[in-house]
Design an enzyme around this catalytic site. Structure first.
Site, mmCIF file in Angstrom:
data_model
loop_
_atom_site.group_PDB
_atom_site.id
_atom_site.type_symbol
_atom_site.label_atom_id
_atom_site.label_comp_id
_atom_site.label_asym_id
_atom_site.label_seq_id
_atom_site.Cartn_x
_atom_site.Cartn_y
_atom_site.Cartn_z
ATOM 1 N N ARG A 163 -11.706 -2.581 -10.186
ATOM 2 C CA ARG A 163 -11.413 -2.843 -11.360
ATOM 3 C C ARG A 163 -12.102 -2.750 -12.555
ATOM 4 O O ARG A 163 -11.680 -2.320 -13.526
ATOM 5 C CB ARG A 163 -9.211 -2.706 -11.971
ATOM 6 C CG ARG A 163 -8.360 -3.009 -10.563
ATOM 7 C CD ARG A 163 -7.600 -1.293 -10.277
ATOM 8 N NE ARG A 163 -6.872 -1.481 -9.569
ATOM 9 C CZ ARG A 163 -6.869 -1.823 -8.440
ATOM 10 N NH1 ARG A 163 -7.880 -2.024 -7.628
ATOM 11 N NH2 ARG A 163 -5.395 -1.541 -7.912
ATOM 12 N N CYS A 210 -0.821 1.391 -12.750
ATOM 13 C CA CYS A 210 -0.286 0.121 -12.928
ATOM 14 C C CYS A 210 -0.397 -0.317 -15.167
ATOM 15 O O CYS A 210 -2.103 0.194 -15.478
ATOM 16 C CB CYS A 210 -1.140 -0.948 -12.280
ATOM 17 S SG CYS A 210 0.491 -1.469 -11.160
HETATM 18 P P1 FAD Z 1 -9.884 8.793 -16.999
HETATM 19 O O1 FAD Z 1 -8.609 7.758 -16.367
HETATM 20 O O2 FAD Z 1 -9.632 9.843 -17.088
HETATM 21 O O3 FAD Z 1 -11.038 7.700 -17.086
HETATM 22 C C1 FAD Z 1 -11.317 6.120 -17.168
HETATM 23 C C2 FAD Z 1 -12.492 5.491 -17.502
HETATM 24 O O4 FAD Z 1 -13.341 5.979 -15.986
HETATM 25 C C3 FAD Z 1 -13.007 6.039 -18.964
HETATM 26 O O5 FAD Z 1 -13.582 4.798 -19.944
HETATM 27 C C4 FAD Z 1 -13.854 7.233 -19.239
HETATM 28 O O6 FAD Z 1 -14.248 6.978 -19.476
HETATM 29 C C5 FAD Z 1 -14.579 6.510 -17.400
HETATM 30 N N1 FAD Z 1 -15.038 7.844 -16.662
HETATM 31 C C6 FAD Z 1 -14.124 9.129 -16.609
HETATM 32 N N2 FAD Z 1 -15.060 9.744 -15.718
HETATM 33 C C7 FAD Z 1 -16.095 9.081 -15.804
HETATM 34 C C8 FAD Z 1 -17.627 9.453 -15.407
HETATM 35 N N3 FAD Z 1 -17.975 10.448 -14.686
HETATM 36 N N4 FAD Z 1 -18.544 8.911 -14.976
HETATM 37 C C9 FAD Z 1 -18.408 7.586 -16.276
HETATM 38 N N5 FAD Z 1 -17.401 7.379 -16.293
HETATM 39 C C10 FAD Z 1 -16.060 7.870 -16.699
HETATM 40 N N6 FAD Z 1 -5.887 3.015 -10.017
HETATM 41 C C11 FAD Z 1 -6.236 2.281 -8.320
HETATM 42 O O7 FAD Z 1 -7.520 1.662 -9.042
HETATM 43 N N7 FAD Z 1 -5.489 2.152 -7.168
HETATM 44 C C12 FAD Z 1 -4.395 2.438 -7.350
HETATM 45 O O8 FAD Z 1 -3.645 2.331 -6.126
HETATM 46 C C13 FAD Z 1 -3.239 3.951 -8.702
HETATM 47 N N8 FAD Z 1 -1.988 4.249 -8.830
HETATM 48 C C14 FAD Z 1 -1.962 4.876 -9.803
HETATM 49 C C15 FAD Z 1 -0.716 6.087 -9.355
HETATM 50 C C16 FAD Z 1 -0.890 6.730 -11.185
HETATM 51 C C17 FAD Z 1 -0.002 7.262 -10.220
HETATM 52 C C18 FAD Z 1 -1.091 6.896 -11.434
HETATM 53 C C19 FAD Z 1 -1.508 7.451 -13.113
HETATM 54 C C20 FAD Z 1 -2.663 6.167 -11.799
HETATM 55 C C21 FAD Z 1 -3.102 5.547 -11.058
HETATM 56 N N9 FAD Z 1 -4.420 4.035 -10.934
HETATM 57 C C22 FAD Z 1 -4.082 3.469 -9.905
HETATM 58 C C23 FAD Z 1 -4.902 4.871 -12.029
HETATM 59 C C24 FAD Z 1 -6.267 5.494 -11.746
HETATM 60 O O9 FAD Z 1 -5.920 6.505 -10.933
HETATM 61 C C25 FAD Z 1 -7.605 4.873 -11.815
HETATM 62 O O10 FAD Z 1 -7.906 3.850 -12.719
HETATM 63 C C26 FAD Z 1 -9.076 6.100 -11.981
HETATM 64 O O11 FAD Z 1 -10.368 4.997 -11.320
HETATM 65 C C27 FAD Z 1 -9.026 6.735 -13.453
HETATM 66 O O12 FAD Z 1 -9.911 8.043 -12.788
HETATM 67 P P2 FAD Z 1 -10.209 9.224 -13.939
HETATM 68 O O13 FAD Z 1 -10.601 10.520 -12.949
HETATM 69 O O14 FAD Z 1 -8.681 8.948 -13.992
HETATM 70 O O15 FAD Z 1 -10.381 8.494 -15.260
HETATM 71 N N1 EPU Z 2 7.103 -6.612 -7.422
HETATM 72 C C1 EPU Z 2 8.074 -7.431 -8.283
HETATM 73 N N2 EPU Z 2 8.941 -6.449 -8.714
HETATM 74 C C2 EPU Z 2 8.381 -5.333 -9.152
HETATM 75 C C3 EPU Z 2 7.076 -5.045 -8.706
HETATM 76 C C4 EPU Z 2 6.444 -5.785 -7.660
HETATM 77 O O1 EPU Z 2 9.170 -8.715 -7.286
HETATM 78 O O2 EPU Z 2 8.177 -4.966 -10.425
HETATM 79 C C5 EPU Z 2 6.273 -7.882 -6.095
HETATM 80 C C6 EPU Z 2 6.612 -7.098 -4.916
HETATM 81 O O3 EPU Z 2 7.498 -7.404 -4.204
HETATM 82 C C7 EPU Z 2 5.230 -8.003 -4.135
HETATM 83 C C8 EPU Z 2 4.410 -7.908 -5.276
HETATM 84 O O4 EPU Z 2 5.119 -8.337 -6.545
HETATM 85 O O5 EPU Z 2 5.443 -9.000 -3.456
HETATM 86 C C9 EPU Z 2 3.407 -6.792 -5.436
HETATM 87 O O6 EPU Z 2 3.326 -5.942 -5.534
HETATM 88 P P1 EPU Z 2 2.748 -4.301 -4.988
HETATM 89 O O7 EPU Z 2 2.859 -4.997 -3.330
HETATM 90 O O8 EPU Z 2 3.159 -2.932 -5.555
HETATM 91 O O9 EPU Z 2 1.486 -4.629 -5.592
HETATM 92 P P2 EPU Z 2 0.653 -4.165 -6.528
HETATM 93 O O10 EPU Z 2 0.293 -5.329 -7.143
HETATM 94 O O11 EPU Z 2 2.177 -4.592 -7.809
HETATM 95 C C10 EPU Z 2 -0.845 -3.311 -6.515
HETATM 96 C C11 EPU Z 2 -2.226 -2.456 -7.286
HETATM 97 C C12 EPU Z 2 -1.514 -1.023 -7.952
HETATM 98 C C13 EPU Z 2 -1.705 -0.565 -6.188
HETATM 99 C C14 EPU Z 2 -1.005 -1.441 -4.956
HETATM 100 C C15 EPU Z 2 -1.032 -1.023 -3.908
HETATM 101 C C16 EPU Z 2 -2.686 -3.366 -9.320
HETATM 102 C C17 EPU Z 2 -2.289 -4.249 -10.675
HETATM 103 N N3 EPU Z 2 -2.040 -2.466 -9.460
HETATM 104 O O12 EPU Z 2 0.417 -3.244 -7.250
HETATM 105 O O13 EPU Z 2 -2.700 -0.217 -8.309
HETATM 106 O O14 EPU Z 2 -0.829 0.713 -5.911
HETATM 107 O O15 EPU Z 2 -1.064 -2.276 -5.355
HETATM 108 O O16 EPU Z 2 -1.639 -1.417 -3.064
HETATM 109 O O17 EPU Z 2 -3.695 -4.024 -8.920
HETATM 110 C C18 EPU Z 2 -3.206 0.596 -10.214
HETATM 111 O O18 EPU Z 2 -4.143 -0.187 -10.437
HETATM 112 O O19 EPU Z 2 -3.007 1.676 -11.267
HETATM 113 C C19 EPU Z 2 -1.852 0.689 -9.132
HETATM 114 C C20 EPU Z 2 -1.235 1.348 -9.080
#
Ligand code: FAD
Ligand code: EPU
Length: 296
Positions: A163, A210
């Site tokens: 990240r 997250c």
């Molecule tokens: P923004 O949120 O708009 O910006 C994030 C950062 O990137 C800021 O610092 C911004 O300045 C910079 N940035 C954006 N565009 C550019 C560019 N063109 N050039 C340089 N810098 C730039 N993230 C995960 O990693 N794994 C997940 O599983 C995950 N699940 C998600 C689920 C949901 C429902 C939501 C809402 C979010 C989730 N995220 C997850 C978080 C998010 O989608 C990621 O961090 C994503 O990379 C952000 O991209 P964005 O385009 O929305 O960037």
């Molecule tokens: N868990 C709990 N309670 C909760 C949530 C999770 O006990 O409320 C336990 C689960 O049971 C599991 C462990 O925690 O044993 C891990 O949970 P999960 O599989 O949901 O993964 P996570 O580590 O919570 C990460 C990423 C997510 C990504 C998922 C799926 C981070 C901070 N989060 O979640 O990324 O979608 O794995 O791969 O790295 C994001 O970065 O925004 C994001 C959503």
């Protein structure tokens, strides 16, 4: 004669950032939507921040003073994405459609990004991903705008890790080069189903994903859950009852609500938690510490 198309006013516009972020909170800023290099040069003449899909942002209720620069439609190349394993795509290309298209073409490498509502630029800046794979697996090179001109930079130079990237402040990614691996639609779909299953416990309500990074060897969601904090609410911001690391906006949450909830979580979990979100418009000293409150 058909009516002339309404003029598209690209920049600048005063907008509420709540309308451009998935969490749906945040005050006003001056938005500069850019379509080409000349626009980029103009927009970046004064201090600015770069906005992608706004899916990893908590923006303060007072908004931000800097310009907010967002790539316009000419940087969205989803329409032209074909079946080639190596491809340059604009940084405003949305991930969800790209993941689907790659699957249909039998190209592997993006499956771990299923369900991430980002655009490519934001996904590269954050090295978005899951334990099934992250953008750095396929990212080979970027084109970025910095110091008034475009540069080509190898992905190795971006310092991509969990990240995180080490992009210099203000560097704006305009295009990315991805290298996918030829596979078959069936195999790619099987992997997508696995990723989808791992995401099933995540809420559908408005959020920014997250809130906290996972500490080494543990899950922030598990820690928050174990501390009994699911359902904890400040104003209209709530710790999701489905997944402890998601803060959801029940409708009218303010950034102050969300910030107060982050502070309560950090205090009550009793282990250091670093936010995954980028925080815009907050006092940096407060962001680093426990006392996260809105600066105004
Ligand atoms: P923004 O949120 O708009 O910006 C994030 C950062 O990137 C800021 O610092 C911004 O300045 C910079 N940035 C954006 N565009 C550019 C560019 N063109 N050039 C340089 N810098 C730039 N993230 C995960 O990693 N794994 C997940 O599983 C995950 N699940 C998600 C689920 C949901 C429902 C939501 C809402 C979010 C989730 N995220 C997850 C978080 C998010 O989608 C990621 O961090 C994503 O990379 C952000 O991209 P964005 O385009 O929305 O960037
Ligand atoms: N868990 C709990 N309670 C909760 C949530 C999770 O006990 O409320 C336990 C689960 O049971 C599991 C462990 O925690 O044993 C891990 O949970 P999960 O599989 O949901 O993964 P996570 O580590 O919570 C990460 C990423 C997510 C990504 C998922 C799926 C981070 C901070 N989060 O979640 O990324 O979608 O794995 O791969 O790295 C994001 O970065 O925004 C994001 C959503």
């Amino acid at each position: 004669m058909p009516d002339a198309a309404p003029e598209v006013r690209r920049y600048p516009q005063r907008v509420k950032l709540s309308s451009l972020t998935t969490l749906g909170v945040g005050g006003e800023a001056e938005l500069w939507t850019v379509e080409n290099e000349a626009d980029l040069a103009e927009a970046t003449r004064k201090p600015y921040r770069v906005l992608g899909a706004g899916s990893n942002l908590l923006v303060a209720d007072a908004g931000v003073e800097e310009r907010v620069v967002k790539l316009g439609r000419s940087f969205n190349d989803l329409g032209s994405f074909g079946a080639t394993p190596e491809v340059w795509l604009g940084a405003a290309t949305p991930l969800p459609g790209l993941v689907r298209r790659a699957a249909a073409a039998g190209l592997s490498g993006l499956e771990g990004l299923l369900g991430i509502p980002a655009v490519l630029g934001g996904a590269a800046a954050m090295n978005a991903g899951t334990r099934f794979g992250e953008l750095s697996d396929t990212l080979r090179e970027v084109e970025l705008f910095a110091n008034g001109r475009l540069h080509r930079v190898s992905a190795d130079a971006l310092g991509l890790s969990y990240r995180r990237s080490t992009l210099p402040p203000g560097a704006l990614i305009t295009r990315v080069r991805l290298e996918l691996t030829p596979s078959s639609p069936e195999r790619v779909r099987t992997k997508l189903a696995q990723v989808d299953a791992a995401r099933r416990g995540q809420p559908k309500t408005k959020s920014a994903g997250c809130a906290f990074k996972n500490p080494a060897g543990d899950s922030a969601g598990r820690l928050i859950d174990a501390a009994g904090l699911k359902g904890l609410q400040v104003g209209q911001a709530r710790v999701s009852p489905e997944h402890g690391n998601f803060i959801v906006n029940l409708g009218g949450a303010t950034a102050a609500d969300v910030a107060a909830l982050l502070t309560q979580i950090r205090t009550r979990v009793g282990a250091p938690l670093e936010t995954e979100w980028e925080l815009w418009g907050f006092d940096p000293a407060q962001v680093a510490g426990q006392e996260l409150t809105c600066s105004v």
